[in-house]
Design an enzyme around this catalytic site. Sequence first.
Site, short mmCIF file in Angstrom:
data_model
loop_
_atom_site.label_atom_id
_atom_site.label_comp_id
_atom_site.label_asym_id
_atom_site.label_seq_id
_atom_site.Cartn_x
_atom_site.Cartn_y
_atom_site.Cartn_z
N ILE A 1 -27.86 52.43 1.93
CA ILE A 1 -28.09 52.18 0.50
C ILE A 1 -26.73 52.08 -0.19
O ILE A 1 -26.24 53.06 -0.76
CB ILE A 1 -28.95 53.30 -0.12
CG1 ILE A 1 -30.21 53.53 0.70
CG2 ILE A 1 -29.31 52.96 -1.56
CD1 ILE A 1 -31.02 54.72 0.23
N GLU A 2 -26.11 50.92 -0.12
CA GLU A 2 -24.80 50.75 -0.75
C GLU A 2 -24.77 49.60 -1.74
O GLU A 2 -23.97 49.61 -2.67
CB GLU A 2 -23.72 50.55 0.31
CG GLU A 2 -23.98 49.38 1.23
CD GLU A 2 -22.80 49.10 2.15
OE1 GLU A 2 -21.67 49.04 1.64
OE2 GLU A 2 -23.03 48.93 3.35
#
Length: 331
Positions: free
Chosen positions: A154-155
């Site tokens: 989750i970036e």
Amino acid sequence: MSKIRFHIPAMTVALAVIAAGCAVSAKDDSTIATGKATSALAAKRSEPYLYMGWGDPPSPSAVMNATGIRSFTMAFINSSGGCNPAWDGSRPLTGGADANAISEIRNAGGDIVPSFGGWSGNKLGPNCGTPSELAGAYQRVIDAFQLKAIDLDIENTDEFENPTVQDRILSALKIVKDNNPGIVTIVTFGTSTSGPNDTGKRLIDQSKALGSNIDIYTLMPFDFGSSNIYNDTVGAVEGLKSKLQSTFGWSEAEAYGHIGVSGMNGLSDQQEMTSVDTWTQIRDWGRGKGLARLAFWSVNRDRGCPGGGVVSNCSGIAQSDWAFTQVNAGF
């Protein structure tokens, strides 16, 4: 938090990263509600990233034979349109190069964890309208490969910095845990040199509030303004450890047992340098603290090219081929 990211079709620098999870024993209902661990994680995970759509991907079985590594994080599952999962959002889920690589790894006695997300591409989180729909997309991949673990990288700002989408992902992971007893769930996200930023702290708080029951929180300690990768990686992990202790009430040992590190071998986008010796030092420190996993971006780059800069198929430094992978295998 950015990572070496190459936008493959245009061959422009844009990168992506990271890493993977660890087995846990079952928790009772009170544990799931509070987020407290009842036992230590059962096994360490050593799973560097392998990307079949970029960076002159090597034969995974050849790397396994040369290094002793037995597991890889396969990048990246994204949206092929709507809530439909595909490798890189374009290669078929089954029947293509990625599925062939998975078969090769398993035939050689290894296994994989797929990573959903990364930096570039069209993400499932914003495209799947509800947690149930998103969990269904994850489930299609779990069923296709009979998975024991999944990694959520989750970036991308559309996922990490969007509270609605962040909560959708965390709620979907709760559904996945409920529907797949024993599956290991990992979330991977960026960090500051002192630990998670406010958005990362929110993710941790919400994972408790939503009952996500995440097994491993993995930091990406690179492209984060580091002047000393070893010291700043330790500082980032210590900050995460303190946050996990305060949020879940875990002991120090329990908190370390829910932490992963996913680094970047050689040169980062910011020209931070992680040498083989430094990666060995990080591995030994993490192993001594009882961290749950160790990964890096990427096996494709685990080849020497001193002066090569930040490129897709080598590390930019002098090294022997697969040196970082061999270090990882000792985790």
